[in-house]
Design a protein around this motif. Structure first.
Motif, mmCIF file in Angstrom:
data_model
loop_
_atom_site.group_PDB
_atom_site.id
_atom_site.type_symbol
_atom_site.label_atom_id
_atom_site.label_comp_id
_atom_site.label_asym_id
_atom_site.label_seq_id
_atom_site.Cartn_x
_atom_site.Cartn_y
_atom_site.Cartn_z
ATOM 1 N N GLU A 46 0.834 -1.219 0.000
ATOM 2 C CA GLU A 46 0.000 0.000 0.000
ATOM 3 C C GLU A 46 0.859 1.256 0.000
ATOM 4 O O GLU A 46 0.552 2.228 -0.697
ATOM 5 C CB GLU A 46 -0.921 0.005 1.226
ATOM 6 C CG GLU A 46 -2.145 -0.869 1.050
ATOM 7 C CD GLU A 46 -3.012 -0.868 2.299
ATOM 8 O OE1 GLU A 46 -3.457 0.218 2.707
ATOM 9 O OE2 GLU A 46 -3.220 -1.953 2.877
ATOM 10 N N ALA A 47 1.925 1.215 0.797
ATOM 11 C CA ALA A 47 2.796 2.392 0.873
ATOM 12 C C ALA A 47 3.422 2.679 -0.484
ATOM 13 O O ALA A 47 3.486 3.832 -0.928
ATOM 14 C CB ALA A 47 3.870 2.173 1.929
ATOM 15 N N PHE A 48 3.850 1.626 -1.163
ATOM 16 C CA PHE A 48 4.471 1.837 -2.473
ATOM 17 C C PHE A 48 3.448 2.289 -3.514
ATOM 18 O O PHE A 48 3.770 3.086 -4.400
ATOM 19 C CB PHE A 48 5.209 0.579 -2.937
ATOM 20 C CG PHE A 48 6.638 0.541 -2.461
ATOM 21 C CD1 PHE A 48 7.637 1.177 -3.179
ATOM 22 C CD2 PHE A 48 6.969 -0.098 -1.280
ATOM 23 C CE1 PHE A 48 8.949 1.169 -2.731
ATOM 24 C CE2 PHE A 48 8.278 -0.114 -0.823
ATOM 25 C CZ PHE A 48 9.268 0.521 -1.548
ATOM 26 N N ILE A 49 2.236 1.785 -3.393
ATOM 27 C CA ILE A 49 1.199 2.238 -4.330
ATOM 28 C C ILE A 49 0.905 3.718 -4.101
ATOM 29 O O ILE A 49 0.773 4.496 -5.034
ATOM 30 C CB ILE A 49 -0.077 1.369 -4.171
ATOM 31 C CG1 ILE A 49 0.181 -0.002 -4.772
ATOM 32 C CG2 ILE A 49 -1.268 2.037 -4.841
ATOM 33 C CD1 ILE A 49 -0.849 -1.037 -4.444
ATOM 34 N N LYS A 50 0.863 4.095 -2.814
ATOM 35 C CA LYS A 50 0.682 5.524 -2.501
ATOM 36 C C LYS A 50 1.814 6.348 -3.080
ATOM 37 O O LYS A 50 1.603 7.452 -3.593
ATOM 38 C CB LYS A 50 0.633 5.722 -0.974
ATOM 39 C CG LYS A 50 -0.750 5.538 -0.384
ATOM 40 C CD LYS A 50 -1.251 6.870 0.190
ATOM 41 C CE LYS A 50 -2.765 6.844 0.411
ATOM 42 N NZ LYS A 50 -3.156 6.040 1.567
ATOM 43 N N LEU A 51 3.018 5.801 -2.979
ATOM 44 C CA LEU A 51 4.172 6.503 -3.525
ATOM 45 C C LEU A 51 3.996 6.685 -5.037
ATOM 46 O O LEU A 51 4.269 7.751 -5.586
ATOM 47 C CB LEU A 51 5.453 5.709 -3.240
ATOM 48 C CG LEU A 51 6.725 6.289 -3.863
ATOM 49 C CD1 LEU A 51 7.077 7.627 -3.254
ATOM 50 C CD2 LEU A 51 7.899 5.335 -3.737
ATOM 51 N N TRP A 52 3.532 5.634 -5.679
ATOM 52 C CA TRP A 52 3.336 5.708 -7.131
ATOM 53 C C TRP A 52 2.254 6.734 -7.485
ATOM 54 O O TRP A 52 2.416 7.516 -8.422
ATOM 55 C CB TRP A 52 2.967 4.321 -7.659
ATOM 56 C CG TRP A 52 2.812 4.289 -9.156
ATOM 57 C CD1 TRP A 52 1.665 4.168 -9.854
ATOM 58 C CD2 TRP A 52 3.857 4.387 -10.128
ATOM 59 N NE1 TRP A 52 1.922 4.194 -11.204
ATOM 60 C CE2 TRP A 52 3.263 4.324 -11.401
ATOM 61 C CE3 TRP A 52 5.252 4.535 -10.047
ATOM 62 C CZ2 TRP A 52 3.996 4.397 -12.584
ATOM 63 C CZ3 TRP A 52 5.970 4.603 -11.227
ATOM 64 C CH2 TRP A 52 5.346 4.533 -12.474
#
Lengths: 171, 318
Positions: A46-52
Protein backbone atom coordinates in the motif's frame (compact mmCIF):
# COMPACT_ATOMS: atom_id res chain seq x y z
CA UNK A 1 23.28 22.63 -4.65
CA UNK A 2 23.58 19.47 -6.68
CA UNK A 3 20.88 18.88 -9.17
CA UNK A 4 18.93 15.70 -8.85
CA UNK A 5 18.88 13.38 -11.77
CA UNK A 6 15.25 12.67 -11.07
CA UNK A 7 12.81 15.19 -9.75
CA UNK A 8 10.29 12.55 -8.93
CA UNK A 9 9.84 8.81 -8.98
CA UNK A 10 7.34 8.53 -11.83
CA UNK A 11 9.71 6.30 -13.70
CA UNK A 12 9.01 2.61 -13.62
CA UNK A 13 12.65 1.61 -13.54
CA UNK A 14 13.42 4.01 -10.77
CA UNK A 15 10.35 2.86 -8.89
CA UNK A 16 11.49 -0.74 -9.17
CA UNK A 17 14.93 0.22 -7.89
CA UNK A 18 13.40 2.00 -4.95
CA UNK A 19 11.27 -0.99 -4.21
CA UNK A 20 14.24 -3.32 -4.21
CA UNK A 21 16.13 -0.91 -2.01
CA UNK A 22 13.52 -0.20 0.63
CA UNK A 23 10.81 -2.85 0.58
CA UNK A 24 12.54 -5.43 2.75
CA UNK A 25 13.66 -2.91 5.31
CA UNK A 26 10.27 -1.32 5.46
CA UNK A 27 8.63 -4.70 5.80
CA UNK A 28 10.80 -5.74 8.71
CA UNK A 29 10.44 -2.39 10.39
CA UNK A 30 6.68 -2.64 10.31
CA UNK A 31 6.90 -6.21 11.51
CA UNK A 32 9.06 -5.36 14.52
CA UNK A 33 6.89 -2.47 15.34
CA UNK A 34 3.44 -3.97 15.03
CA UNK A 35 3.88 -7.72 14.61
CA UNK A 36 2.46 -9.90 11.93
CA UNK A 37 -1.27 -9.53 12.54
CA UNK A 38 -1.41 -6.24 10.67
CA UNK A 39 0.19 -7.98 7.66
CA UNK A 40 3.29 -5.90 7.01
CA UNK A 41 3.39 -7.26 3.46
CA UNK A 42 0.18 -5.43 2.58
CA UNK A 43 1.33 -2.27 4.30
CA UNK A 44 4.46 -2.25 2.17
CA UNK A 45 2.40 -2.74 -0.96
CA UNK A 46 0.00 0.00 0.00
CA UNK A 47 2.80 2.39 0.87
CA UNK A 48 4.47 1.84 -2.47
CA UNK A 49 1.20 2.24 -4.33
CA UNK A 50 0.68 5.52 -2.50
CA UNK A 51 4.17 6.50 -3.53
CA UNK A 52 3.34 5.71 -7.13
CA UNK A 53 0.11 7.69 -6.96
CA UNK A 54 1.98 10.65 -5.54
CA UNK A 55 5.12 10.11 -7.55
CA UNK A 56 5.07 13.63 -8.90
CA UNK A 57 4.86 15.20 -5.48
CA UNK A 58 7.51 13.17 -3.71
CA UNK A 59 11.13 14.16 -4.36
CA UNK A 60 13.60 11.32 -4.59
CA UNK A 61 15.43 12.17 -1.39
CA UNK A 62 12.20 12.03 0.55
CA UNK A 63 10.86 8.76 -0.76
CA UNK A 64 12.20 6.72 2.12
CA UNK A 65 10.68 8.82 4.83
CA UNK A 66 7.50 9.05 2.78
CA UNK A 67 7.29 5.27 2.59
CA UNK A 68 8.00 4.77 6.28
CA UNK A 69 5.51 7.40 7.33
CA UNK A 70 2.77 6.07 5.10
CA UNK A 71 3.31 2.46 6.11
CA UNK A 72 3.40 3.47 9.75
CA UNK A 73 0.19 5.47 9.47
CA UNK A 74 -1.55 2.67 7.62
CA UNK A 75 -0.53 0.29 10.38
CA UNK A 76 -1.68 2.66 13.09
CA UNK A 77 -5.05 2.92 11.42
CA UNK A 78 -5.46 -0.78 11.62
CA UNK A 79 -3.81 -1.42 14.90
CA UNK A 80 -6.03 -3.04 17.46
CA UNK A 81 -3.52 -2.65 20.24
CA UNK A 82 -2.91 -6.30 20.51
CA UNK A 83 0.22 -7.47 22.12
CA UNK A 84 2.90 -7.84 19.56
CA UNK A 85 3.89 -11.44 19.13
CA UNK A 86 6.97 -12.13 17.12
CA UNK A 87 7.74 -15.56 15.85
CA UNK A 88 10.97 -17.43 16.29
CA UNK A 89 12.73 -19.43 13.73
CA UNK A 90 12.13 -23.13 14.20
CA UNK A 91 15.31 -24.87 15.22
CA UNK A 92 16.42 -27.48 12.84
CA UNK A 93 16.55 -30.35 15.28
CA UNK A 94 18.38 -32.65 12.94
CA UNK A 95 21.57 -30.81 13.70
CA UNK A 96 21.20 -31.33 17.40
CA UNK A 97 20.37 -34.99 17.64
CA UNK A 98 22.43 -35.39 20.75
CA UNK A 99 20.52 -32.75 22.72
CA UNK A 100 18.89 -33.97 25.87
CA UNK A 101 15.13 -33.61 26.19
CA UNK A 102 15.72 -31.43 29.24
CA UNK A 103 17.76 -29.04 27.21
CA UNK A 104 15.10 -28.85 24.49
CA UNK A 105 12.44 -28.20 27.08
CA UNK A 106 14.51 -25.52 28.75
CA UNK A 107 15.15 -23.94 25.43
CA UNK A 108 11.42 -23.91 24.73
CA UNK A 109 10.65 -22.31 28.05
CA UNK A 110 13.32 -19.74 27.49
CA UNK A 111 11.83 -18.82 24.14
CA UNK A 112 8.39 -18.42 25.69
CA UNK A 113 9.74 -16.13 28.37
CA UNK A 114 11.64 -14.24 25.77
CA UNK A 115 8.59 -13.75 23.64
CA UNK A 116 6.62 -12.48 26.57
CA UNK A 117 9.39 -10.14 27.63
CA UNK A 118 9.68 -8.83 24.12
CA UNK A 119 5.97 -8.09 24.05
CA UNK A 120 6.34 -6.18 27.31
CA UNK A 121 8.94 -3.81 25.91
CA UNK A 122 7.73 -0.42 24.89
CA UNK A 123 7.27 -0.12 21.18
CA UNK A 124 10.21 2.28 20.63
CA UNK A 125 12.44 0.03 22.70
CA UNK A 126 11.46 -3.08 20.79
CA UNK A 127 11.85 -1.49 17.39
CA UNK A 128 15.27 -0.09 18.14
CA UNK A 129 16.43 -3.28 19.80
CA UNK A 130 15.29 -5.55 16.99
CA UNK A 131 16.66 -3.31 14.28
CA UNK A 132 19.95 -3.45 16.11
CA UNK A 133 20.06 -7.10 17.03
CA UNK A 134 18.17 -8.82 14.24
CA UNK A 135 19.04 -6.54 11.37
CA UNK A 136 22.50 -5.76 12.72
CA UNK A 137 22.04 -2.06 12.13
CA UNK A 138 24.42 0.45 13.62
CA UNK A 139 23.04 2.93 16.13
CA UNK A 140 23.64 5.71 13.64
CA UNK A 141 21.54 4.02 10.97
CA UNK A 142 18.69 3.42 13.37
CA UNK A 143 18.83 7.02 14.49
CA UNK A 144 18.50 8.16 10.89
CA UNK A 145 15.67 5.75 10.22
CA UNK A 146 13.65 6.74 13.26
CA UNK A 147 14.55 10.39 13.07
CA UNK A 148 15.94 10.54 16.59
CA UNK A 149 19.40 11.14 18.06
CA UNK A 150 22.07 8.47 18.30
CA UNK A 151 22.07 8.85 22.04
CA UNK A 152 18.36 8.14 22.20
CA UNK A 153 18.80 5.02 20.13
CA UNK A 154 21.56 3.84 22.44
CA UNK A 155 19.35 4.44 25.42
CA UNK A 156 16.43 2.56 23.92
CA UNK A 157 18.48 -0.45 22.95
CA UNK A 158 20.27 -0.61 26.26
CA UNK A 159 17.01 -0.19 28.11
CA UNK A 160 15.47 -2.98 26.08
CA UNK A 161 18.37 -5.30 26.78
CA UNK A 162 18.28 -4.72 30.50
CA UNK A 163 14.53 -5.09 30.61
CA UNK A 164 14.69 -8.36 28.70
CA UNK A 165 17.40 -9.71 30.95
CA UNK A 166 15.57 -8.79 34.12
CA UNK A 167 12.32 -10.23 32.96
CA UNK A 168 13.74 -13.45 31.54
CA UNK A 169 15.90 -14.15 34.53
CA UNK A 170 13.22 -13.02 36.91
CA UNK A 171 15.42 -10.48 38.64
CA UNK B 1 36.44 25.21 47.61
CA UNK B 2 36.73 22.53 44.96
CA UNK B 3 39.95 23.94 43.60
CA UNK B 4 41.49 23.32 46.96
CA UNK B 5 40.64 19.65 46.89
CA UNK B 6 43.34 19.23 44.31
CA UNK B 7 44.16 16.98 41.42
CA UNK B 8 44.32 13.86 43.49
CA UNK B 9 40.65 13.96 44.48
CA UNK B 10 39.65 14.65 40.99
CA UNK B 11 41.49 11.58 39.82
CA UNK B 12 39.78 9.41 42.37
CA UNK B 13 36.46 10.74 41.26
CA UNK B 14 37.39 9.98 37.68
CA UNK B 15 38.46 6.44 38.40
CA UNK B 16 35.34 5.80 40.41
CA UNK B 17 33.18 7.19 37.66
CA UNK B 18 35.04 5.17 35.13
CA UNK B 19 34.48 2.05 37.13
CA UNK B 20 30.73 2.60 37.48
CA UNK B 21 30.23 3.74 33.93
CA UNK B 22 32.38 1.04 32.53
CA UNK B 23 29.81 -1.70 32.59
CA UNK B 24 27.08 0.39 31.03
CA UNK B 25 29.40 1.79 28.43
CA UNK B 26 30.77 -1.61 27.59
CA UNK B 27 27.31 -2.96 27.00
CA UNK B 28 26.36 0.03 24.94
CA UNK B 29 29.46 -0.24 22.86
CA UNK B 30 28.90 -3.94 22.45
CA UNK B 31 25.39 -3.21 21.26
CA UNK B 32 26.84 -0.95 18.61
CA UNK B 33 29.44 -3.58 17.66
CA UNK B 34 32.12 -1.07 18.49
CA UNK B 35 34.14 -2.84 21.18
CA UNK B 36 37.89 -2.91 20.91
CA UNK B 37 39.65 -6.19 21.66
CA UNK B 38 40.57 -5.01 25.12
CA UNK B 39 37.08 -3.84 25.87
CA UNK B 40 35.71 -7.12 24.58
CA UNK B 41 37.81 -8.96 27.14
CA UNK B 42 36.42 -6.73 29.86
CA UNK B 43 32.93 -7.25 28.57
CA UNK B 44 33.37 -11.02 28.68
CA UNK B 45 34.26 -10.77 32.34
CA UNK B 46 30.93 -9.21 33.23
CA UNK B 47 28.64 -11.32 35.40
CA UNK B 48 25.76 -10.99 33.05
CA UNK B 49 27.83 -11.70 29.96
CA UNK B 50 26.23 -15.08 29.33
CA UNK B 51 22.72 -13.80 29.59
CA UNK B 52 23.48 -10.86 27.31
CA UNK B 53 24.87 -13.14 24.70
CA UNK B 54 21.95 -15.48 25.01
CA UNK B 55 19.48 -12.68 24.64
CA UNK B 56 21.32 -11.38 21.65
CA UNK B 57 21.61 -14.78 20.05
CA UNK B 58 17.98 -15.56 20.68
CA UNK B 59 16.93 -12.28 19.17
CA UNK B 60 18.61 -13.35 15.97
CA UNK B 61 16.16 -16.22 15.81
CA UNK B 62 13.31 -13.81 15.46
CA UNK B 63 12.33 -14.20 11.93
CA UNK B 64 10.33 -11.66 10.06
CA UNK B 65 7.93 -13.48 7.77
CA UNK B 66 9.73 -14.32 4.60
CA UNK B 67 9.60 -11.50 2.19
CA UNK B 68 10.41 -12.09 -1.45
CA UNK B 69 11.26 -8.68 -2.83
CA UNK B 70 11.20 -9.77 -6.48
CA UNK B 71 7.84 -11.40 -6.15
CA UNK B 72 6.40 -8.47 -4.27
CA UNK B 73 7.75 -6.11 -6.90
CA UNK B 74 6.12 -8.13 -9.66
CA UNK B 75 2.87 -8.01 -7.80
CA UNK B 76 2.95 -4.29 -7.28
CA UNK B 77 3.93 -3.64 -10.87
CA UNK B 78 1.08 -5.77 -12.07
CA UNK B 79 -1.26 -3.96 -9.74
CA UNK B 80 -0.08 -0.56 -10.89
CA UNK B 81 -0.26 -1.36 -14.59
CA UNK B 82 -3.75 -2.77 -14.14
CA UNK B 83 -4.77 0.28 -12.26
CA UNK B 84 -3.31 2.59 -14.86
CA UNK B 85 -5.47 0.93 -17.46
CA UNK B 86 -8.56 1.13 -15.35
CA UNK B 87 -7.64 4.68 -14.43
CA UNK B 88 -7.50 5.65 -18.08
CA UNK B 89 -10.88 4.11 -18.49
CA UNK B 90 -12.24 5.98 -15.57
CA UNK B 91 -10.71 9.23 -16.87
CA UNK B 92 -12.66 8.67 -20.05
CA UNK B 93 -15.70 7.90 -17.94
CA UNK B 94 -15.26 11.08 -15.92
CA UNK B 95 -14.75 13.04 -19.13
CA UNK B 96 -17.90 11.55 -20.56
CA UNK B 97 -19.77 12.38 -17.41
CA UNK B 98 -18.56 15.96 -17.49
CA UNK B 99 -19.51 16.19 -21.15
CA UNK B 100 -22.92 14.74 -20.39
CA UNK B 101 -23.50 17.27 -17.63
CA UNK B 102 -22.53 20.08 -20.01
CA UNK B 103 -24.78 18.82 -22.76
CA UNK B 104 -27.61 18.39 -20.34
CA UNK B 105 -26.99 21.81 -18.82
CA UNK B 106 -26.91 23.47 -22.21
CA UNK B 107 -30.00 21.60 -23.24
CA UNK B 108 -31.86 22.66 -20.16
CA UNK B 109 -30.59 26.22 -20.57
CA UNK B 110 -31.74 26.49 -24.16
CA UNK B 111 -34.97 24.74 -23.41
CA UNK B 112 -35.81 27.20 -20.68
CA UNK B 113 -34.22 30.21 -22.36
CA UNK B 114 -36.34 29.66 -25.41
CA UNK B 115 -39.35 28.84 -23.42
CA UNK B 116 -41.88 31.45 -22.71
CA UNK B 117 -42.62 32.45 -19.18
CA UNK B 118 -46.24 32.12 -18.38
CA UNK B 119 -48.15 33.75 -15.55
CA UNK B 120 -51.79 33.02 -15.05
CA UNK B 121 -54.43 33.52 -12.45
CA UNK B 122 -57.37 31.47 -11.35
CA UNK B 123 -60.86 32.82 -10.80
CA UNK B 124 -60.96 35.02 -7.72
CA UNK B 125 -57.19 35.48 -7.76
CA UNK B 126 -55.05 38.52 -8.51
CA UNK B 127 -51.30 38.44 -9.00
CA UNK B 128 -48.64 41.14 -8.89
CA UNK B 129 -45.33 40.47 -10.57
CA UNK B 130 -42.50 42.17 -12.38
CA UNK B 131 -41.19 41.69 -15.87
CA UNK B 132 -37.39 41.49 -16.37
CA UNK B 133 -37.06 45.28 -16.71
CA UNK B 134 -39.05 45.89 -13.53
CA UNK B 135 -42.20 46.75 -15.38
CA UNK B 136 -44.91 46.07 -12.84
CA UNK B 137 -47.86 44.00 -13.84
CA UNK B 138 -51.05 43.27 -11.97
CA UNK B 139 -53.02 40.47 -13.40
CA UNK B 140 -56.74 40.32 -12.77
CA UNK B 141 -58.65 37.11 -12.17
CA UNK B 142 -58.59 34.33 -14.74
CA UNK B 143 -56.05 36.01 -16.99
CA UNK B 144 -52.82 34.95 -18.57
CA UNK B 145 -49.63 36.68 -19.62
CA UNK B 146 -46.93 35.02 -21.68
CA UNK B 147 -43.53 36.58 -22.35
CA UNK B 148 -40.00 35.54 -23.18
CA UNK B 149 -37.14 36.59 -20.94
CA UNK B 150 -34.58 36.12 -23.68
CA UNK B 151 -33.62 39.41 -25.33
CA UNK B 152 -36.18 41.19 -23.22
CA UNK B 153 -34.34 44.53 -23.33
CA UNK B 154 -34.66 44.72 -27.10
CA UNK B 155 -37.97 43.08 -27.48
CA UNK B 156 -40.44 43.96 -24.78
CA UNK B 157 -43.44 41.97 -25.79
CA UNK B 158 -46.13 40.23 -23.79
CA UNK B 159 -49.16 38.29 -24.85
CA UNK B 160 -52.22 38.91 -22.77
CA UNK B 161 -55.52 37.21 -22.43
CA UNK B 162 -57.83 38.72 -19.85
CA UNK B 163 -57.13 41.89 -17.96
CA UNK B 164 -53.95 43.42 -16.64
CA UNK B 165 -52.65 46.71 -15.36
CA UNK B 166 -49.14 47.70 -16.44
CA UNK B 167 -46.68 50.17 -14.97
CA UNK B 168 -44.12 50.08 -17.74
CA UNK B 169 -40.51 50.90 -16.97
CA UNK B 170 -38.92 53.42 -19.31
CA UNK B 171 -37.17 51.89 -22.28
CA UNK B 172 -37.81 50.74 -25.78
CA UNK B 173 -41.28 50.16 -27.06
CA UNK B 174 -43.44 47.85 -25.03
CA UNK B 175 -46.02 45.74 -26.81
CA UNK B 176 -49.05 44.02 -25.39
CA UNK B 177 -50.49 41.57 -27.86
CA UNK B 178 -54.07 40.54 -27.40
CA UNK B 179 -56.26 38.51 -29.68
CA UNK B 180 -58.04 41.72 -30.62
CA UNK B 181 -55.29 44.25 -31.01
CA UNK B 182 -51.82 45.40 -30.12
CA UNK B 183 -51.12 48.01 -27.46
CA UNK B 184 -47.82 49.80 -27.83
CA UNK B 185 -46.33 52.17 -25.30
CA UNK B 186 -43.16 53.73 -23.98
CA UNK B 187 -42.98 54.15 -20.19
CA UNK B 188 -46.48 54.52 -18.84
CA UNK B 189 -49.31 53.08 -16.84
CA UNK B 190 -52.28 51.59 -18.51
CA UNK B 191 -54.89 48.89 -18.23
CA UNK B 192 -55.75 46.42 -20.92
CA UNK B 193 -58.93 44.44 -20.74
CA UNK B 194 -59.81 41.92 -23.33
CA UNK B 195 -62.70 39.57 -22.63
CA UNK B 196 -65.30 37.81 -24.70
CA UNK B 197 -64.98 40.09 -27.71
CA UNK B 198 -64.68 43.14 -25.49
CA UNK B 199 -61.45 45.08 -25.69
CA UNK B 200 -60.61 48.05 -23.53
CA UNK B 201 -57.44 50.05 -23.06
CA UNK B 202 -57.25 52.92 -20.62
CA UNK B 203 -54.16 55.08 -20.26
CA UNK B 204 -53.36 56.45 -16.79
CA UNK B 205 -49.96 57.99 -17.48
CA UNK B 206 -47.74 58.60 -20.48
CA UNK B 207 -48.88 57.83 -23.96
CA UNK B 208 -50.40 54.62 -25.23
CA UNK B 209 -50.89 53.68 -28.80
CA UNK B 210 -53.44 51.02 -29.68
CA UNK B 211 -53.52 49.29 -33.02
CA UNK B 212 -56.79 47.71 -33.94
CA UNK B 213 -57.17 46.32 -37.39
CA UNK B 214 -55.60 49.01 -39.58
CA UNK B 215 -56.22 51.89 -37.21
CA UNK B 216 -53.92 53.31 -34.58
CA UNK B 217 -55.26 55.27 -31.63
CA UNK B 218 -53.09 57.44 -29.42
CA UNK B 219 -54.34 57.72 -25.86
CA UNK B 220 -53.19 60.49 -23.48
CA UNK B 221 -53.72 60.04 -19.72
CA UNK B 222 -57.36 59.76 -18.63
CA UNK B 223 -58.42 58.60 -22.05
CA UNK B 224 -59.29 55.14 -23.18
CA UNK B 225 -60.98 53.25 -25.90
CA UNK B 226 -63.20 50.25 -25.89
CA UNK B 227 -64.27 47.90 -28.57
CA UNK B 228 -67.85 46.87 -27.99
CA UNK B 229 -69.89 45.00 -30.56
CA UNK B 230 -67.21 45.83 -33.14
CA UNK B 231 -67.61 49.53 -32.52
CA UNK B 232 -64.88 51.70 -31.07
CA UNK B 233 -65.92 54.05 -28.28
CA UNK B 234 -63.83 56.58 -26.46
CA UNK B 235 -63.65 56.47 -22.67
CA UNK B 236 -62.88 59.31 -20.29
CA UNK B 237 -61.89 58.63 -16.72
CA UNK B 238 -60.78 60.61 -13.69
CA UNK B 239 -59.30 57.55 -12.00
CA UNK B 240 -55.59 57.09 -11.66
CA UNK B 241 -55.75 53.31 -11.50
CA UNK B 242 -58.26 50.78 -12.73
CA UNK B 243 -60.94 50.05 -10.16
CA UNK B 244 -60.22 46.32 -9.92
CA UNK B 245 -56.83 47.08 -8.41
CA UNK B 246 -58.82 48.29 -5.39
CA UNK B 247 -60.94 45.15 -5.40
CA UNK B 248 -63.94 46.75 -6.99
CA UNK B 249 -65.41 46.50 -10.47
CA UNK B 250 -66.95 49.62 -11.88
CA UNK B 251 -69.06 49.57 -15.02
CA UNK B 252 -70.32 52.48 -17.06
CA UNK B 253 -72.94 51.56 -19.61
CA UNK B 254 -71.56 48.07 -20.13
CA UNK B 255 -73.56 45.13 -21.45
CA UNK B 256 -74.81 42.99 -18.60
CA UNK B 257 -72.94 39.86 -19.78
CA UNK B 258 -69.62 41.63 -19.16
CA UNK B 259 -70.73 42.39 -15.62
CA UNK B 260 -71.78 38.79 -15.02
CA UNK B 261 -68.58 37.51 -16.59
CA UNK B 262 -66.45 39.63 -14.28
CA UNK B 263 -68.42 38.51 -11.25
CA UNK B 264 -67.95 34.89 -12.27
CA UNK B 265 -64.20 35.44 -12.52
CA UNK B 266 -63.86 37.32 -9.24
CA UNK B 267 -65.84 34.83 -7.15
CA UNK B 268 -65.20 31.65 -9.09
CA UNK B 269 -68.89 30.92 -9.53
CA UNK B 270 -71.07 30.00 -12.43
CA UNK B 271 -74.03 32.30 -13.08
CA UNK B 272 -77.08 30.95 -14.77
CA UNK B 273 -79.29 33.70 -16.12
CA UNK B 274 -82.01 32.30 -18.32
CA UNK B 275 -84.69 34.60 -19.75
CA UNK B 276 -82.61 37.65 -18.96
CA UNK B 277 -81.52 40.06 -21.68
CA UNK B 278 -77.75 40.13 -21.28
CA UNK B 279 -77.23 42.97 -23.69
CA UNK B 280 -78.91 45.51 -21.46
CA UNK B 281 -76.47 48.16 -20.36
CA UNK B 282 -75.46 48.30 -16.72
CA UNK B 283 -73.94 51.13 -14.78
CA UNK B 284 -72.75 50.48 -11.26
CA UNK B 285 -70.14 48.51 -9.38
CA UNK B 286 -69.55 45.48 -7.19
CA UNK B 287 -66.91 44.63 -4.59
CA UNK B 288 -64.62 41.61 -4.76
CA UNK B 289 -64.79 40.78 -1.08
CA UNK B 290 -68.41 39.88 -0.36
CA UNK B 291 -70.46 37.85 -2.81
CA UNK B 292 -73.83 38.67 -1.17
CA UNK B 293 -73.19 42.38 -1.41
CA UNK B 294 -71.78 42.08 -4.92
CA UNK B 295 -74.82 40.14 -6.13
CA UNK B 296 -77.18 42.61 -4.54
CA UNK B 297 -75.32 45.47 -6.21
CA UNK B 298 -75.82 44.01 -9.63
CA UNK B 299 -79.30 42.47 -9.29
CA UNK B 300 -81.32 45.13 -7.49
CA UNK B 301 -80.77 47.84 -10.14
CA UNK B 302 -81.85 45.38 -12.82
CA UNK B 303 -84.90 44.23 -10.84
CA UNK B 304 -83.56 40.70 -10.45
CA UNK B 305 -83.32 38.17 -7.61
CA UNK B 306 -80.56 35.69 -6.97
CA UNK B 307 -80.06 32.35 -5.31
CA UNK B 308 -76.71 30.88 -4.30
CA UNK B 309 -76.22 27.14 -4.32
CA UNK B 310 -72.60 26.27 -3.66
CA UNK B 311 -70.83 27.84 -6.60
CA UNK B 312 -73.86 28.03 -8.78
CA UNK B 313 -75.70 31.34 -8.81
CA UNK B 314 -79.12 31.54 -10.39
CA UNK B 315 -80.58 34.89 -11.44
CA UNK B 316 -84.30 35.24 -12.10
CA UNK B 317 -86.84 37.95 -12.57
CA UNK B 318 -88.96 38.99 -9.64
Amino acid sequence: MSKNLYDNVCEEKLFAELFKKHAQELHNFIYYKYGEHISPRDKVQEAFIKLWDNCKKVPLQKTKSFLFTIANNLSLNQLKHDKVKLKFQQEDHKNYTNQSPEFILEEKEYLQKYQKALANLTEPQRVAFLLNRVEGKKHKEIAALLGISRKAVEKRIYGALEKLRKEIEGI
Amino acid sequence: MKNKVGIFDFKVLYIYRNFVMKEKDLIRKWLDNALTDEELKAFKKLDAYDSYIKISDTSKKILPPSYDVTEELNEIQQHISQRTVSKNKSYLGILLRIAAVFVLGLGVYFFFANQDTQVNTLAGQKVNFELPDQTKVQLNALSEIVYNKKGWENNREVHLEGEAYFKVAKGKKFDVHTPLGVVTVLGTEFNVNQREGYFEVICYEGLVSVSYQQNTYRLPPGKGIELLSKKINEINTQDTTPSWIENKSIFKSKPYYLVLGELERQYDVVISSKNIDQHLLFTGNFVHSDIQMALESITIPMGLKYEINENLVTLYKQ
